[in-house]
Motif scaffolding. Structure first.
Motif, short mmCIF file in Angstrom:
data_model
loop_
_atom_site.label_atom_id
_atom_site.label_comp_id
_atom_site.label_asym_id
_atom_site.label_seq_id
_atom_site.Cartn_x
_atom_site.Cartn_y
_atom_site.Cartn_z
N HIS A 146 0.88 -1.18 0.00
CA HIS A 146 0.00 0.00 0.00
C HIS A 146 0.92 1.23 0.00
O HIS A 146 1.61 1.49 0.98
CB HIS A 146 -0.89 -0.05 1.25
CG HIS A 146 -1.68 1.20 1.49
ND1 HIS A 146 -2.87 1.46 0.86
CD2 HIS A 146 -1.45 2.27 2.30
CE1 HIS A 146 -3.35 2.63 1.27
NE2 HIS A 146 -2.50 3.15 2.15
N GLU A 166 3.04 2.76 8.48
CA GLU A 166 1.85 3.62 8.37
C GLU A 166 0.91 3.41 9.56
O GLU A 166 0.24 4.33 10.01
CB GLU A 166 1.10 3.34 7.06
CG GLU A 166 -0.20 4.14 6.93
CD GLU A 166 -0.78 4.17 5.53
OE1 GLU A 166 -0.10 3.76 4.56
OE2 GLU A 166 -1.93 4.62 5.39
N ARG A 170 -2.95 -6.19 7.44
CA ARG A 170 -1.98 -5.17 7.00
C ARG A 170 -1.10 -4.76 8.17
O ARG A 170 -1.60 -4.61 9.29
CB ARG A 170 -2.73 -3.96 6.46
CG ARG A 170 -1.81 -2.90 5.87
CD ARG A 170 -2.59 -1.77 5.25
NE ARG A 170 -2.55 -0.58 6.09
CZ ARG A 170 -3.05 0.59 5.75
NH1 ARG A 170 -3.68 0.74 4.59
NH2 ARG A 170 -2.97 1.62 6.56
N SER A 198 -2.29 4.79 -2.75
CA SER A 198 -3.28 5.44 -1.89
C SER A 198 -3.99 6.54 -2.68
O SER A 198 -3.35 7.31 -3.38
CB SER A 198 -2.59 6.07 -0.68
OG SER A 198 -3.52 6.89 0.02
N HIS A 222 2.13 5.12 -0.23
CA HIS A 222 2.09 6.58 -0.16
C HIS A 222 3.48 7.03 -0.57
O HIS A 222 4.44 6.26 -0.46
CB HIS A 222 1.85 7.07 1.27
CG HIS A 222 0.46 6.86 1.77
ND1 HIS A 222 -0.44 7.88 1.96
CD2 HIS A 222 -0.18 5.74 2.16
CE1 HIS A 222 -1.58 7.41 2.43
NE2 HIS A 222 -1.45 6.10 2.56
ZN ZN Z 1 -2.85 4.81 3.44
#
Ligand code: ZN
Ligand code: KMH
Length: 278
Positions: free
Chosen positions: A50, A230, A226, A85, A52
């Protein structure tokens, strides 16, 4: 309830938008650092990343070139499913949040509602959700809904029923964000209730209750879990994680301890209905 015997996908979320090197000095910022952590995480059992992105000084960014560099490097060194994202940072406009989808990922995250996010407002109106869906469809990008509260799940189900999202619904239940739903078994049950049969769901739990919520979700049959900086910079109470890969290795051990199995990349693609899923 029947036990879910399907293998479990592990998503790594290497940096997010809120956490900084003050929280954990091992946090990756540059595309090279993010991709390096993602590849090491794949070796530890992750099958989805995931993404960013940050500017070199750590400022949250949404520049397409940065996403593209991460994706290219990740694909050069692993079989990870790439997810950009579209949540970005709380202050980003929706147009900016959608920029990562132009970098050619497999998937994008999708917000289906708004909430207080700590002291801030993290706003996504329904027309904005529809804009993100339309752009994703145009670009051939699949979606994982990020649900921070029950209403976000209900909205995702309505979009599915209206034919605006393709089946099967893929929802990540995000628990423990201050302003969102709490990290408790009751809250998770409430979020699962609206899901139609055949939906795929995963769990993200923020902060110190992460481990027990991942375990709860694994026992309730989650298709994915997950971890990553983050969501939590600690491996154990008071012990900072040395890397994202350390968090993934720990999550993989939890999956096995609870009698389930970590998905291979081919199984992850199959679970997500992506090409090359065998
Ligand atoms: Zn995120
Ligand atoms: N950084 C949060 C405000 C997502 O990636 O879709 C939003 C977020 C969710 O991280």
């Amino acid at each position: 309830m029947t036990w879910n015997d399907e293998p479990v996908t592990i998503t790594v979320a290497p940096c997010g938008a809120e956490v900084t090197r003050v929280h954990n000095p091992a946090l990756p910022y540059t595309p090279e650092e993010i991709a390096r952590d993602a590849i090491a995480s794949a070796e530890a059992g992750a099958t989805i990343v995931h993404i960013h992105v940050r500017e070199p000084d750590g400022t949250p960014s949404a520049r397409t070139e940065l996403f593209a560099e991460v994706i290219e490097r990740v694909r050069g060194g692993s079989e990870l499913v790439t997810m950009v994202s579209t949540g970005g940072a709380v202050w980003m406009a929706i147009e900016e949040r959608m920029q990562g989808m132009s970098a050619g990922p497999d998937l994008a995250s999708l917000e289906t509602g708004s909430l207080n996010f700590g002291d801030d407002l993290f706003a996504t109106t329904l027309p904005q959700t529809r804009e993100v869906i339309a752009r994703g469809r145009e670009l051939g990008v699949g979606f994982e809904v990020e649900a921070f509260d029950v209403g976000h799940v209900v909205t995702a189900v309505r979009l599915l029923e209206a034919g605006e999202l393709d089946p099967p619904l893929n929802v990540n239940m995000v628990v423990g964000v201050p302003g969102g739903i709490d990290a408790t078994p009751e809250a998770l049950h409430a979020m699962l209730r609206p899901l139609p049969p055949g939906s795929r769901w995963s769990i993200t739990a923020i902060g110190r209750l992460q481990r027990r919520m991942l375990a709860t979700a694994l026992l309730l049959g989650a298709d994915g879990i997950r971890v990553g900086f983050e969501d939590n910079v600690y491996l154990r109470k008071g012990v900072l994680a040395g890397s994202n890969a350390d968090l993934v290795a720990d999550a993989a051990a939890l999956v096995e301890t609870l009698g389930r199995r970590v998905a291979t990349p081919v199984e992850a693609r199959r679970s997500l209905r992506l090409p090359d899923g065998g």
